[in-house]
Design an enzyme around this catalytic site. Structure first.
Site, PDB file in Angstrom:
ATOM      1  CG  ASP A 179     -30.431  31.670  34.409  1.00 26.75           C
ATOM      2  OD1 ASP A 179     -31.471  32.354  34.441  1.00 26.75           O
ATOM      3  OD2 ASP A 179     -29.621  31.631  35.338  1.00 26.75           O
TER       4      ASP A 179
ATOM      5  CG  ASP B 228     -27.962  24.442  35.001  1.00 24.51           C
ATOM      6  OD1 ASP B 228     -28.195  25.414  34.259  1.00 24.51           O
ATOM      7  OD2 ASP B 228     -28.298  24.410  36.194  1.00 24.51           O
TER       8      ASP B 228
HETATM    9  N1  GLY Z   1     -27.493  30.058  35.741  1.00 24.25           N
HETATM   10  C1  GLY Z   1     -27.364  30.471  37.063  1.00 24.25           C
HETATM   11  C2  GLY Z   1     -26.865  31.849  37.213  1.00 24.25           C
HETATM   12  O1  GLY Z   1     -26.723  32.583  36.253  1.00 24.25           O
HETATM   13  O2  GLY Z   1     -26.597  32.216  38.348  1.00 24.25           O
END
Ligand code: GLY
Length: 399
Positions: free
Chosen positions: A181, A116
């Site tokens: 993601d 992230d």
């Molecule tokens: N990237 C984590 C979510 O979308 O919850």
């Protein structure tokens, strides 16, 4: 002849007064959204400034604003929101706040413990660099890309999302889990290559996008949430979900990340295969029988109790923002769909009334139902992508 002329004149008048009325409604929606954001986010900032410490609001829990640490995956969205407010209003007050809240994230450029770092730095420093071209911000982006690239696993050709031995992920028996993601982290790598001239970041992004294309998607172009790779030999070990309804279901935000991610890949490479792929993802999402008429999806397209399931406004906001960008790639029809989503999100069904919703903009998002976490709540990333979509809409309408 006179009758024909009269009917032509009448139809021209009707068409132009209808389109003037539509334009007025559209302008009103935009100005209401900006006015609401100015008030709500202004209030959010007032509370933080009074506290005299850096607080980073993520959501609401037990009627209280939940603030998060700077290594939380959502920490870039609030500073990013300040940049979007500056873009929308041109009020220098937002720029000053944006600089302050962004620079508080400086140490995150060294974060290597999860993927992230891409989300965090791109939404904060990415926006900062776009609006200021400040050299110092450029180096943060490049340093963060170096950190992200430590997670690239050459045998599998992907960037590892989560550590296999940390937290709840450590209980799953994964070796190299990659979540959809992660497509959102690629933008940072593309930017870092442009800014540094080092093409290795770009190569990793392209490899990740291609391997994800091969392994994350089903034949209907919906996607899995998690694909676990063998990081020594390469290849897929298993496919499943973490935040969706079931391993074979289509978690709404995951589909949104995929749509947005391949739009970015096309923007950055001009390789048509990514645009065609985004079209296929679009078709899955928007011809889905479980997509509601207002285009705000349920949290999972296969949730068992539709229509009695929570909606996910965050997924809708991400989709709208992606569709505005895609509409500029010779897909003008996508703008209408994005506008429809924005009209829904700007209605009282989703957009908070001034002074409510703990100063967030959108109501009705979902974090993770399987974890019992953040169900039907405001979320900072729903607000971020809503405002990003609004800036993209405004820019398209200026053309
Ligand atoms: N990237 C984590 C979510 O979308 O919850």
């Amino acid at each position: 002849m006179k009758k024909i002329l009269l009917s032509i004149t009448l139809s021209i008048w009707l068409t132009s007064s209808c389109s003037t009325a539509a334009k007025n409604t559209n302008d009103k929606i935009i100005s209401n959204d900006v006015a609401l954001a100015t008030h709500q986010i202004g209030r959010q900032v007032e509370i933080i400034e009074k506290s005299a410490i850096f607080l980073n609001p993520r959501t609401v829990k037990d009627n209280k604003i939940e603030y998060i640490a700077i290594d939380d995956w959502t920490s870039g969205f609030f500073p990013g929101t300040m940049w979007l407010m500056y873009d929308l209003t041109k009020d220098i007050k937002w720029k000053k706040l944006a600089v302050k809240y962004t620079e508080n994230l400086d140490s995150i450029k060294y974060l290597t413990s999860h993927h992230d770092v891409g989300f965090i730095i791109n939404c904060s420093y990415g926006n900062a660099y776009k609006q200021t071209h400040k050299e110092a911000y450029k180096s943060v982006i490049i340093e963060a890309a170096k950190s992200l690239s430590t997670r690239f696993r050459p045998s599998a050709g992907v960037i590892q999302s989560w550590d296999e031995d940390r937290g709840w992920q450590g209980t799953k028996g994964w070796m190299c889990p990659v979540i959809i993601d992660n497509m959102m982290n690629l933008e940072l790598l593309f930017k870092a290559s442009d800014l540094s001239g080092d093409s290795s970041f770009r190569k990793m992004a392209i490899s990740h996008a291609n391997v994800t294309m091969q392994n994350h998607f089903r034949s209907d172009f919906s996607c899995y949430h998690v694909v676990d790779y063998d990081k020594v030999k390469g290849g897929v070990r298993s496919k499943c979900t973490a935040q969706g309804y079931s391993n074979e279901s289509a978690w709404a935000r995951g589909q949104a990340w995929a749509l947005y991610g391949y739009s970015v890949c096309y923007r950055e490479t001009k390789n048509k295969k990514y645009l065609d792929f985004a079209d296929k993802i679009f078709n899955f999402i928007f011809s889905n029988k479980n997509m509601p008429a207002d285009l705000i999806p349920y949290w999972d397209f296969n949730a068992p109790n539709i229509p009695n399931e929570p909606r996910d406004a965050s997924a809708a906001a991400i989709m709208a923002s992606a569709l505005y960008e895609l509409s500029s790639f010779e897909r003008p029809g996508y703008k209408k769909i994005a506008d429809k989503i924005m009209n829904s999100l700007s209605s009282p069904a989703y957009l908070a009334i001034v002074g409510t919703n703990s100063n967030f903009l959108l109501m009705h998002s979902v974090g993770s139902i399987p974890h019992g976490n953040e169900i039907d709540v405001p979320l900072n990333y729903a607000d971020y992508y809503f405002l990003e979509a609004l800036t993209r809409k405004i820019n398209l309408e200026k053309l």
